[in-house]
Design a protein around this motif. Structure first.
Motif, PDB file in Angstrom:
ATOM      1  N   GLU A 152     -14.229  15.252 -16.050  1.00 20.74           N
ATOM      2  CA  GLU A 152     -13.359  16.845 -15.487  1.00 20.74           C
ATOM      3  C   GLU A 152     -13.842  16.642 -13.929  1.00 20.74           C
ATOM      4  O   GLU A 152     -14.761  17.658 -13.465  1.00 20.74           O
ATOM      5  CB  GLU A 152     -14.159  18.095 -15.854  1.00 20.74           C
ATOM      6  N   PRO A 153     -12.693  15.937 -13.285  1.00 23.52           N
ATOM      7  CA  PRO A 153     -13.799  16.052 -12.124  1.00 23.52           C
ATOM      8  C   PRO A 153     -13.053  17.420 -11.207  1.00 23.52           C
ATOM      9  O   PRO A 153     -11.947  17.571 -11.523  1.00 23.52           O
ATOM     10  CB  PRO A 153     -12.416  14.859 -11.331  1.00 23.52           C
ATOM     11  N   GLU A 154     -13.392  17.185  -9.578  1.00 23.53           N
ATOM     12  CA  GLU A 154     -13.380  18.235  -8.840  1.00 23.53           C
ATOM     13  C   GLU A 154     -11.466  18.222  -8.688  1.00 23.53           C
ATOM     14  O   GLU A 154     -10.822  18.787  -8.230  1.00 23.53           O
ATOM     15  CB  GLU A 154     -14.102  18.868  -8.324  1.00 23.53           C
ATOM     16  N   LEU A 155     -11.184  16.481  -8.620  1.00 25.02           N
ATOM     17  CA  LEU A 155     -10.354  16.130  -7.662  1.00 25.02           C
ATOM     18  C   LEU A 155      -9.458  15.655  -8.299  1.00 25.02           C
ATOM     19  O   LEU A 155     -10.479  14.159  -8.632  1.00 25.02           O
ATOM     20  CB  LEU A 155     -10.680  16.295  -5.925  1.00 25.02           C
ATOM     21  N   LEU A 156      -8.251  15.537  -8.360  1.00 30.03           N
ATOM     22  CA  LEU A 156      -7.143  13.811  -9.301  1.00 30.03           C
ATOM     23  C   LEU A 156      -6.967  13.606  -8.129  1.00 30.03           C
ATOM     24  O   LEU A 156      -6.221  13.895  -7.811  1.00 30.03           O
ATOM     25  CB  LEU A 156      -6.934  14.323 -10.703  1.00 30.03           C
ATOM     26  N   LEU A 157      -6.558  12.384  -7.959  1.00 32.46           N
ATOM     27  CA  LEU A 157      -5.438  11.487  -7.053  1.00 32.46           C
ATOM     28  C   LEU A 157      -4.623  10.943  -8.069  1.00 32.46           C
ATOM     29  O   LEU A 157      -4.841  10.491  -8.222  1.00 32.46           O
ATOM     30  CB  LEU A 157      -6.243  10.887  -5.839  1.00 32.46           C
ATOM     31  N   ALA A 158      -3.066  11.734  -7.987  1.00 35.57           N
ATOM     32  CA  ALA A 158      -2.475  10.516  -9.086  1.00 35.57           C
ATOM     33  C   ALA A 158      -1.458   9.863  -7.819  1.00 35.57           C
ATOM     34  O   ALA A 158      -0.836  10.242  -7.205  1.00 35.57           O
ATOM     35  CB  ALA A 158      -2.229  11.531  -9.565  1.00 35.57           C
ATOM     36  N   ASP A 159      -1.734   8.871  -7.826  1.00 33.81           N
ATOM     37  CA  ASP A 159      -0.607   7.647  -6.671  1.00 33.81           C
ATOM     38  C   ASP A 159       0.389   7.243  -7.643  1.00 33.81           C
ATOM     39  O   ASP A 159       0.836   6.488  -8.146  1.00 33.81           O
ATOM     40  CB  ASP A 159      -1.697   6.491  -6.712  1.00 33.81           C
ATOM     41  N   GLU A 160       1.595   8.576  -7.728  1.00 35.47           N
ATOM     42  CA  GLU A 160       2.763   7.842  -8.233  1.00 35.47           C
ATOM     43  C   GLU A 160       3.059   7.947  -9.511  1.00 35.47           C
ATOM     44  O   GLU A 160       3.247   6.650 -10.220  1.00 35.47           O
ATOM     45  CB  GLU A 160       3.313   6.558  -7.937  1.00 35.47           C
TER      46      GLU A 160
END
Length: 308
Positions: A152-160
């Motif tokens: 349950e991270p605070e930030l999710l980075l989704a690269d395409e």
């Protein structure tokens, strides 16, 4: 030579911000820098980089590494390459959980089953022992998302994350990301070049060109009334059903090589709005209307043309 310059981004809890631009505009470099995953021959610097109340610039390499997968995670665009082919998906999720928490192997396995079910893998308790090659492309992408949200991270980075998936599966993945960020109150930075993706889920949009943010604003407003010629050109180049039988509208030329970015506005060689000032002076990213910023000498005219 810098491939990304002067990028200023913020994402609030529960918000989805889309970083939009053509391939080569610097989107992936930006998110990898946030994660601390720069290439061996690259170096990133920033005036400020914070995750909640944590100053990322003050952390050592080991401290930054402990945050990855725990407080911030990344979903890569090629799930088959990102997953380990010789470990079952349950083992891969379990190893991630055990690396960051004091969890037994059995409890980690149970959590892996929960996560697979949460991201829509049918028969999760049965398939937790399967290997990546035994899943379809869409299912592998779901597994990557499950791993990314495991803690349950605070930030999710989704690269395409929807690249190379068919339209139906793309919609399912976007719906999943949208649901999870609301349920977990998670900040999501979604990297894409697909305007359809942006219109579906983005609260705010930042448009990137040649390593810089050239426009920023709320998703609906930016897509309806672009204030930068590059954004306008991207919207115009989207195929329309009423244009059947006509030639597709394209943006002339190609994005510049990072080592040979033209002076002034980097977009001016491809821009139908360009004037002499565009060739000589790089425009700053400034507010052109409430909640909207654009880096263009003629932003007000571009916005006005969109309202006609």
């Amino acid at each position: 030579m810098p491939s990304v310059r002067g990028v200023d981004l913020d994402v609030a809890p529960g918000e989805l911000v889309a970083l939009l631009g053509e391939s080569g505009s610097g989107k992936s470099v930006t998110v990898r820098s946030i994660m601390g995953l720069d290439a061996d021959n690259a170096r990133s610097s920033a005036d400020e980089m914070r995750l909640g109340d944590t100053d990322l610039l003050a952390l050592s390499g080991d401290e930054r590494r402990r945050l990855r997968g725990h407080r911030m995670s990344m979903v890569f665009q090629d799930a088959l390459s990102a997953l380990n082919p010789v470990l079952s998906v349950g083992d891969q999720i379990g190893d991630l959980i055990r690396a960051h928490t004091d969890t037994s192997r059995r409890a980690a396995r149970a959590r892996a089953v929960e996560l697979l079910a949460m991201v829509g893998i049918p028969g999760a308790s049965r398939r937790v022992g399967d290997y990546p090659h035994q899943f379809s492309g869409g299912m592998r992408q779901r597994i990557l998302i499950g791993m990314a949200i495991a803690l349950e991270p605070e930030l999710l980075l989704a690269d395409e994350p929807t690249t190379a998936l068919d339209v139906t599966v793309q919609a399912q993945i976007l719906e999943l990301l949208d649901r999870l960020r609301r349920e977990l109150d998670m900040a999501v930075l979604l990297i894409t070049h697909d305007l359809g993706v942006v219109s579906e889920v983005a609260d705010r949009v930042a448009v990137m060109y040649a390593g810089r943010i050239v426009e920023r604003g709320s998703g609906d407003d930016l897509l309806a009334r672009p204030a930068h010629p590059y954004t306008e050109a991207l919207l115009t180049s989207v195929p329309q059903t009423e244009g059947l039988g006509r030639d597709l509208v394209t943006i002339p030329g190609s994005p510049p090589n990072p080592e040979r970015v033209p002076p002034g506005c980097a977009f001016h060689p491809r821009c139908s709005w360009a004037v002499e000032a565009c060739r000589e002076t790089r425009p700053a990213l400034i507010e052109v209307r409430r909640g909207r910023e654009s880096a263009c000498h003629r932003s007000q005219e571009v916005v006005g043309a969109g309202n006609e």
